[in-house]
Scaffold this motif. Structure first.
Motif, PDB file in Angstrom:
ATOM      1  N   MET A  11       0.840  -1.210   0.000  1.00 10.05           N
ATOM      2  CA  MET A  11       0.000   0.000   0.000  1.00 10.05           C
ATOM      3  C   MET A  11       0.874   1.258   0.000  1.00 10.05           C
ATOM      4  O   MET A  11       1.779   1.391   0.813  1.00 10.05           O
ATOM      5  N   LEU A  12       0.572   2.149  -0.904  1.00  9.65           N
ATOM      6  CA  LEU A  12       1.268   3.445  -0.905  1.00  9.65           C
ATOM      7  C   LEU A  12       0.486   4.413  -0.042  1.00  9.65           C
ATOM      8  O   LEU A  12      -0.739   4.386  -0.021  1.00  9.65           O
ATOM      9  N   TYR A  13       1.183   5.305   0.615  1.00  6.51           N
ATOM     10  CA  TYR A  13       0.508   6.132   1.602  1.00  6.51           C
ATOM     11  C   TYR A  13       0.638   7.614   1.254  1.00  6.51           C
ATOM     12  O   TYR A  13       1.701   8.200   1.389  1.00  6.51           O
ATOM     13  N   PHE A  14      -0.457   8.219   0.775  1.00  2.59           N
ATOM     14  CA  PHE A  14      -0.470   9.661   0.456  1.00  2.59           C
ATOM     15  C   PHE A  14      -1.639  10.368   1.145  1.00  2.59           C
ATOM     16  O   PHE A  14      -2.133  11.371   0.677  1.00  2.59           O
ATOM     17  N   GLU A  15      -2.054   9.811   2.297  1.00  2.00           N
ATOM     18  CA  GLU A  15      -3.273  10.300   2.932  1.00  2.00           C
ATOM     19  C   GLU A  15      -3.061  11.635   3.634  1.00  2.00           C
ATOM     20  O   GLU A  15      -3.934  12.480   3.665  1.00  2.00           O
ATOM     21  N   ASN A  16      -1.900  11.796   4.238  1.00  2.00           N
ATOM     22  CA  ASN A  16      -1.674  13.063   4.933  1.00  2.00           C
ATOM     23  C   ASN A  16      -0.177  13.292   5.094  1.00  2.00           C
ATOM     24  O   ASN A  16       0.635  12.494   4.599  1.00  2.00           O
ATOM     25  N   ASP A  17       0.173  14.381   5.772  1.00  2.29           N
ATOM     26  CA  ASP A  17       1.589  14.718   5.940  1.00  2.29           C
ATOM     27  C   ASP A  17       2.060  14.557   7.385  1.00  2.29           C
ATOM     28  O   ASP A  17       2.982  15.230   7.826  1.00  2.29           O
ATOM     29  N   TYR A  18       1.388  13.657   8.090  1.00  2.00           N
ATOM     30  CA  TYR A  18       1.860  13.411   9.463  1.00  2.00           C
ATOM     31  C   TYR A  18       1.821  11.922   9.803  1.00  2.00           C
ATOM     32  O   TYR A  18       1.553  11.552  10.931  1.00  2.00           O
ATOM     33  N   CYS A  19       2.126  11.098   8.800  1.00  2.00           N
ATOM     34  CA  CYS A  19       2.036   9.659   9.047  1.00  2.00           C
ATOM     35  C   CYS A  19       3.353   9.026   9.492  1.00  2.00           C
ATOM     36  O   CYS A  19       3.358   7.884   9.936  1.00  2.00           O
ATOM     37  N   GLU A  20       4.461   9.766   9.370  1.00  3.05           N
ATOM     38  CA  GLU A  20       5.714   9.220   9.888  1.00  3.05           C
ATOM     39  C   GLU A  20       6.024   9.816  11.263  1.00  3.05           C
ATOM     40  O   GLU A  20       5.329  10.728  11.726  1.00  3.05           O
ATOM     41  N   GLY A  21       7.099   9.357  11.860  1.00  2.00           N
ATOM     42  CA  GLY A  21       7.536   9.923  13.136  1.00  2.00           C
ATOM     43  C   GLY A  21       8.264  11.240  12.900  1.00  2.00           C
ATOM     44  O   GLY A  21       7.723  12.162  12.278  1.00  2.00           O
ATOM     45  N   ALA A  22       9.514  11.316  13.395  1.00  4.75           N
ATOM     46  CA  ALA A  22      10.266  12.569  13.290  1.00  4.75           C
ATOM     47  C   ALA A  22      11.442  12.423  12.338  1.00  4.75           C
ATOM     48  O   ALA A  22      11.887  11.320  12.024  1.00  4.75           O
ATOM     49  N   HIS A  23      11.971  13.554  11.892  1.00  5.74           N
ATOM     50  CA  HIS A  23      13.191  13.510  11.116  1.00  5.74           C
ATOM     51  C   HIS A  23      14.272  12.843  11.976  1.00  5.74           C
ATOM     52  O   HIS A  23      14.397  13.136  13.171  1.00  5.74           O
ATOM     53  N   PRO A  24      15.082  11.960  11.386  1.00  2.00           N
ATOM     54  CA  PRO A  24      16.085  11.216  12.181  1.00  2.00           C
ATOM     55  C   PRO A  24      17.011  12.115  13.009  1.00  2.00           C
ATOM     56  O   PRO A  24      17.377  11.746  14.133  1.00  2.00           O
ATOM     57  N   ASP A  25      17.335  13.300  12.520  1.00  2.00           N
ATOM     58  CA  ASP A  25      18.197  14.200  13.300  1.00  2.00           C
ATOM     59  C   ASP A  25      17.573  14.566  14.641  1.00  2.00           C
ATOM     60  O   ASP A  25      18.268  14.776  15.637  1.00  2.00           O
ATOM     61  N   VAL A  47      -3.465   2.506  -2.898  1.00  2.00           N
ATOM     62  CA  VAL A  47      -2.887   3.739  -2.371  1.00  2.00           C
ATOM     63  C   VAL A  47      -3.902   4.425  -1.443  1.00  2.00           C
ATOM     64  O   VAL A  47      -5.107   4.381  -1.705  1.00  2.00           O
ATOM     65  N   THR A  48      -3.413   5.012  -0.372  1.00  2.00           N
ATOM     66  CA  THR A  48      -4.329   5.776   0.484  1.00  2.00           C
ATOM     67  C   THR A  48      -4.267   7.239   0.100  1.00  2.00           C
ATOM     68  O   THR A  48      -3.221   7.760  -0.260  1.00  2.00           O
ATOM     69  N   PHE A  49      -5.416   7.885   0.148  1.00  2.00           N
ATOM     70  CA  PHE A  49      -5.510   9.337  -0.086  1.00  2.00           C
ATOM     71  C   PHE A  49      -6.717   9.817   0.706  1.00  2.00           C
ATOM     72  O   PHE A  49      -7.451   9.016   1.290  1.00  2.00           O
ATOM     73  N   SER A  50      -6.945  11.136   0.717  1.00  2.00           N
ATOM     74  CA  SER A  50      -8.075  11.665   1.490  1.00  2.00           C
ATOM     75  C   SER A  50      -9.252  11.975   0.594  1.00  2.00           C
ATOM     76  O   SER A  50      -9.108  12.643  -0.432  1.00  2.00           O
ATOM     77  N   PHE A  51     -10.411  11.522   0.991  1.00  2.00           N
ATOM     78  CA  PHE A  51     -11.654  11.951   0.387  1.00  2.00           C
ATOM     79  C   PHE A  51     -11.858  13.399   0.802  1.00  2.00           C
ATOM     80  O   PHE A  51     -11.813  13.727   1.978  1.00  2.00           O
ATOM     81  N   TRP A  52     -12.031  14.327  -0.153  1.00  2.00           N
ATOM     82  CA  TRP A  52     -12.192  15.738   0.229  1.00  2.00           C
ATOM     83  C   TRP A  52     -13.656  16.165   0.213  1.00  2.00           C
ATOM     84  O   TRP A  52     -14.214  16.502   1.223  1.00  2.00           O
ATOM     85  N   ALA A 102      -1.327  13.907  -0.414  1.00  2.00           N
ATOM     86  CA  ALA A 102      -0.398  14.766   0.324  1.00  2.00           C
ATOM     87  C   ALA A 102       0.983  14.131   0.350  1.00  2.00           C
ATOM     88  O   ALA A 102       1.131  12.923   0.551  1.00  2.00           O
ATOM     89  N   THR A 103       1.983  14.968   0.112  1.00  2.00           N
ATOM     90  CA  THR A 103       3.360  14.505   0.313  1.00  2.00           C
ATOM     91  C   THR A 103       3.884  15.182   1.577  1.00  2.00           C
ATOM     92  O   THR A 103       3.209  16.015   2.172  1.00  2.00           O
ATOM     93  N   SER A 104       5.105  14.815   1.973  1.00  2.00           N
ATOM     94  CA  SER A 104       5.660  15.435   3.181  1.00  2.00           C
ATOM     95  C   SER A 104       7.183  15.432   3.099  1.00  2.00           C
ATOM     96  O   SER A 104       7.762  14.973   2.107  1.00  2.00           O
TER      97      SER A 104
END
Lengths: 340, 340, 340, 340
Positions: free
Chosen positions: C1-15, C305-310, C323-325
């Motif tokens: 599954m590809l994930y384009f549903e939103n821009d907060y689906c991962e954790g934090a930047h590795p730094d 693929v996931t995306f948002s119903f608007w 959404a990309t991030s």
């Protein structure tokens, strides 16, 4: 100067002052527990054909709306109303001050439709994100509306049916209810309103009283409603003041009788306006008449008569409101007609 | 049955009803912009010796407290008051409903002291964690207090000085102010109160009016105070109702004159109670008398006179309150004395 | 599954995680008074070219809006915003819960115009009844908007000028600010935003952080802002958590660098959509792409693929959002393109 | 410098950071609907022996109190709590900001008693004027209390019985719950708490987490609790942050294991203080130790160790608090003891 600016420019119907005078030195308990408040409630129940109703007296219209609405809503809910509703525009954010959003629906001449309501509630229900939104928790109608128009019994029943389907209460703000009931165009009675709503108000301030609105819960009142009234600073110590006024208004049909005067004087004025070629903004069947006036005409008129500026119509015309009331003198109407 | 339960069991002083009747059909603008409200404000300013004061009329006591306090506080602030203050106990959480905490101080016979206030404010200031606490944003005194006692001019001045030092406004809840001004024990005048406070109320409901409290801001009112009144549902459409009442009360010193009746009748009753060996709970110089009654005695009395249960004193005694008012008949006092 | 549903689906930047790990056992004071929070503030001031700015760290976007807006408004005021603004629709009435109305303006692709704002404020000012209405007390813009669109520097300046004229503050909700700054279509810099607003937020949650929004007051913060944060339950005990994250994001331009990835991946996707004949609902220059999909196409796609119903577009088409991030992998974009 | 000022001066337990790192780039749905949040809930239910519990994750302690309390109360109700409770004193009026009064009960070493509670509720019920008062709508206990003391199972059961009798829910604020559970003096288990309360929190912020409190409703959660969380700006977009932390804390009893360290280090310190003749202000069985220090002694100590100033004891003595935590090093305790 002739006065048609609003429907609350006089004091009270003389019968009310007489009753206040006659009972003045009687020692009565406070906070609406006196015998006149009780008597008024009984008469209103009878007038509504609703013996199980619970009734409370409040002082003013905005107060009534904010107390009733904030008592009926859960904290995560808002109230659905026409976008021109009094609670949306002219109550200084009183509803929001209690923590609730007003959810606005489009309107036609001040009225919302069962169809728009149904669509709104269904869309909300089907929205997968609705947990992040304000829940529609009740519907508030104004009857007569801010434009003087009236819901028909059919329209109220249809709106009622939608409320039932979505299990939310229906509240009718009746600040000018008498003028609606007295209009010949109306097929809606107090009995109908009690049958079709979960709460409604019967306006006294604009119809013969010094102050006072009766709040009627035809089925049951919210638990501890008196405490919530107190919590909002709206509990009158001398409840006799509103009790005696409503007891008088609901004796021998006084409320309806005096409401008719507003309708008759408004009708005469409306006929004359039409006869003289004035354009009405809409055809209100109650005590408020909205006319489109050319601006120099408006200025001339305003030297001898007061009326309300409503809104700009176009570059050269303005919508103004003439209001009659229980106290409007037919002679004044005739004098106004001569000026037109 | 003799009635000494409270000071709001009658209607209005007859002069008020006469004025309401005389002006009833005059067409007046709404929301307190009428000429009678203006006239009442001028008379109150004169009575306070404070020409620059800004004055508003509200309907009831709890309403006045919640509107004034929530208008004077910043949202991160609370109001300091005696722990027995009306706003702490008997207003159903009206202050908290507007988002503000009541910060309670200890009291002596209903009064707080400048010293306790100073300690409280200093402790707050010095607390390194006070950013996590409710900021004391104003002080609210009741005068006369809930126990009928009075601040002296010296006490008010001292409290005022502390408020000045910490730059917070002082508000005096004068729901029974007339009875304080009329007490022989008092050295505090309206002029003093206007000079020493930032806001105070002059109670009408308990002193001759059907309803109504005047709110006086001796220096300046909070910006957009009228909008905040409206926002809390407290703006009366027919402002004439409170305007005419206060105009009458402040004509020819009526307010003070009728207040004296409450003091004189209370004094006669107090003397009789003492003479007959009753124990007073405290020595109130105004219109409320607190007596410690043995319970069987209390029961017997309650068959022929109404009074307020205040609180339990011990296993066999109860503190009760007898209240007189502007309307109390000396004959009723004598009848009560014969029963004691 | 590809994930384009939103821009907060991962954790934090590795730094960020590295820094949290490196500093984990250091003993630091609480509530944002730690050295990392201080350092982050200095870096943000420098990035904004605004040494006198005052900066606070909050946890989430809705929290930021409700805390900032309720701190900037007087109690009789509301906040002006686009009718599709997040605060109007998707914050569960958080603004109203603090007692304030959201005053809605019409929008074009999510943006309000200086002209509409000017008309609204002027109409309010000229309305003789405006004391009975909610005062417009500030303006809230979202940048990028809920539709991914951006204000130009000219548009911001014009809106700013209107706010100045009516003396109300301008707040910019920058939950996705990085994506706006990184867009090639934008002529607006952090320095511009600091110069043109009275408050703005720099979103971390959607741009590399586990949580956290920086609130910047370029001129001065509301008095006792920390206490108001606490009062709304929004003060983080371990302020290090947001401090360290923002310190990392504003080290070596990380915030802007990682924002660019969202723009580049979105651009590639947008180009492909166009090339393949898809209709875009609007042309967003940031990380959100709104496409009008035929419904069977939508169903097929949603299997891989996931995306948002608007929202519904018409009977047979739906508007959906991709959404990309900062974290979107170009390989995933290419995989998605192959599916289209 | 040795650091004993509070129990939230370090970051997170290393296992938590490891898990955050390991799961960082997984794509997870937002708002607490991710699999780690689900897993954490399951583990907590098991630890509470309460399969039907409903669990939510919030960010901080004050936030948890204000969200839970305002969700459980009707608008005319207040929350009963010890007068030294965190919600009374150190939450900047967060409860009042939601419109509710905190009804204060007297306390003994931070604890209220079933007897005082019973008396309070009975007095309210019997007060003929209680419709003018704030209704007690729930009870909030802190466990461990602000003084580090603990309710016994008997005390909790007795309080529970009173709540049942008056049909109001019991909420336990467990910001330091782990330290209570780990104390040898305690006979109260998580299972007991789930059985005896209607809601309780399990603090993470002070016990191993970067942030996060679990809210447990052992029977059922208030309807639409998620919407109310959102309405107060408390819904975390990346719910994984709290989910993963609690999932880690409730894996292999980590929560209890690390809590024990705080108890053991505090116990060693307490023994040493006693052995060296220091006077304890009270005998706390958890991680907070309150000592009465002579002021010059306090000043000397403060040069090499941080602690909290609690309150003035007398003219020459001060009560200070030493706090240990999951992260306190026994070597640091020994170093502190050498300084005493």
């Amino acid at each position: 100067m002739l006065y048609f600016e609003n429907d609350y420019c006089e004091g009270a119907h003389p019968d009310i002052l007489k009753r206040l005078l006659a009972t003045n030195m009687e020692k009565l308990p406070g906070y609406g527990t006196d015998k006149y408040s009780d008597s008024a409630k009984e008469k209103i129940k009878k007038a509504c054909n609703c013996p199980q109703a619970e009734i409370f007296f409040l002082v003013g219209g905005t107060q009534t709306n904010t107390v009733v609405i904030s008592a009926l809503l859960q904290r995560f809910q808002g109230v659905v109303a026409a976008s021109v509703g009094h609670i949306c525009v002219h109550e200084a954010g009183a509803i929001e001050y209690t923590g609730h959003k007003v959810l606005e629906l489009p309107h036609t001449e001040g009225k919302i439709s069962a169809q728009h309501l149904q669509e709104y509630l269904q869309t909300f229900d089907e929205d997968a994100n609705h947990d992040h939104m304000v829940f529609p928790g009740m519907v508030c109608l104004t009857h007569p509306t801010e434009y003087g128009t009236l819901y028909t019994k059919k329209e109220l029943s249809d709106i009622r049916a939608v409320c039932r389907q979505y299990e939310i209460p229906l509240y009718l703000d009746g600040a000018r209810l008498g003028y609606g009931l007295a209009s010949q165009s109306s097929d809606v009675t107090l009995t109908d309103i009690a049958a079709l709503t979960d709460a409604f108000s019967i306006g006294g301030t604009k119809i013969g009283a010094l102050c006072g609105e009766a709040v009627v819960f035809p089925k049951r009142s919210p638990a501890h409603f008196t405490t919530m009234i107190k919590q909002q600073g709206a509990l009158l110590a001398k409840g006799r003041l509103t009790g005696i006024q409503f007891d008088t208004l609901f004796t021998d049909d006084l409320y309806l009788k005096i409401s008719k005067n507003a309708i008759q004087t408004a009708a005469r004025l409306k006929d004359a306006l039409r006869a003289k070629g004035y354009r009405l903004y809409l055809d209100s069947p109650t005590n408020q008449i909205f006319v489109i006036l050319e601006q120099t005409r408006m200025k001339t008129l305003s030297k001898s008569v007061t009326f309300s500026f409503w809104e700009k119509y176009d570059q050269t015309h303005t919508i103004v409101r003439f209001a009659t009331s229980w106290a409007t003198n037919m002679d004044d109407v005739d004098a106004l007609i001569r000026l037109l």
